[in-house]
Write a protein that holds these residues in place. Sequence first.
Motif: not given
Length: 545
Positions: A325-333
């Motif tokens: 969350d801190e790195a704002e990594i998107p979800s993989s879907q």
Amino acid sequence: MKMNDTIARLLKDLGVAQMFGVIGDVNLFIVDRFMKEGGRYTSATTESAAVLMASGWAQVTGKTGVATVTCGPGLVNALMPIVEAVKGHVPMVIVTGDSLSKFKYHPQSASHREFVLATGAGYEAPRRIEDVPRDLVHAFQRAWAERRPIVFNFPSYDQQWEDIGEYQPPRLHTPERLGTQLDTEALELAVGIIASAKRPIVLAGYGVVTSGQRDAVLQFAKRLDAPVMTTLRTKDLFRGEAGNLGVLGISGREEVTEAVGVSDCVIAFGASLHMFTTANGTLLNKKRLVLVAEDRHDIGRTMAVDAAILGEPGAVAERMLYWLDEAEIPSSQFAFEEVVTQAVAAIAASYDTPLPAPSDAPITIQQALLAIEHAVQEERLLVTDGGRFMRQPWQLMRVQQPRHFIAGNLFGAIGTGIGYAIGAAVAERGLPTLAVVGDGGFMLGGLTEFHTAVREKLDLIVVLCNDGGYGAEYLHFTDHGMDPSLALFDWPEFSEVATTMGGQGLVVRTQADLGAMQQAIRTRTPGKPLLIDLKLDPKTMPRTF
């Protein structure tokens, strides 16, 4: 207080409410006093089954199981299930003692220590009778901490009537496992691998069950929009969740093969990653592997990993989620890709297969097990023995939570199922217990204990997958073009034996019998064990793997 009275009182004060065993010279007075102290005792027919019962009880309850056997041959008869419990990391204490000290060559004398240590279990043996209370408490402490059986061997049983001093209540501290994971280089490496993954899978092993961290691991998977899978012993942990692909490994469903194949990363929590989970490593080819383990011995034990983190599964999952969350990594879907959603839908549809129309056609194991799956209430326990049949109930029969499932093949042995099932049924007397066993295993270790289930008035349904012999050996012979008759047997009519023992018996041969079988299950007498003898053809029985 005398030694035998002290042991029984200590067991009670340590919180032991249930014990399994076979009495002999060593332990009969201990068991008698234990019951007078208010403890419940289940008497097995064989020592091997007594330990299996204690193990089954422990796996269902999450507590330390307790069994007791007599010296020499009694303990030796229990060695196989002790090995099984070692491999399953089941905390247990097995109480026994030495033979008479006044006879140098007593016929029941045996080197208990050497036998026990060879199994991989722990061993506690007080040198003096006054050390018995302290060392018995230590045995329970070790069983909890080491997650394995500990054999407590008290001094020769002729000393059990001696006074060992004033009774002192035990002090046993089993602290809750609170994992606090620091931000280490290993965690940073793991988060980097996860962040770059396009199609990750989150795998939960038995360590997630024992730590009670299902929700934290599931929340992590949902943050990634990753499908979830489990090891076999963790079966149905995520039942009903979107993106649940079931069990990973050669005991998993064929429907998930493509989804697993296209994944590029597996994040495993509390999983040993043995040969059956990974198909000898082939299922993890060309995938990055992140392993979270509480025990450093689990890291690299079966295969190399790209990132390994020592810590409690839930705490690590929460910390990795924080950094994503801190790195704002998107979800993989990945969980919403067609290859996953189609697999999930196919698995769900397979359970809705209707019964075949009544006919004289012989049953298949798949038809029979699905019919039983829908005839027994959803809240139930499921225990399987080892054997050629075992993959079918793993795939076709479900439970509400992993602690209601025991796969009795940790040592690759047959004959464990009924012992396990009795222990499980005693642990959850309000629920039915399905025990799916083979005919060879039932004759090897289950037939004698069926009467134990009758005596205990258990709601036990024994599903006997009867192909008339030893299935694996039958395949070995036929694969080499040889006569398989050596692996075939002329068994008795098991349904008649079950009835004679005081239970209920039913034979199922054809598709016309399936409806009547379901009715018999629904109208059974709960305190009267039911045996369903499925007559199966060894020529058409599916392979295990």
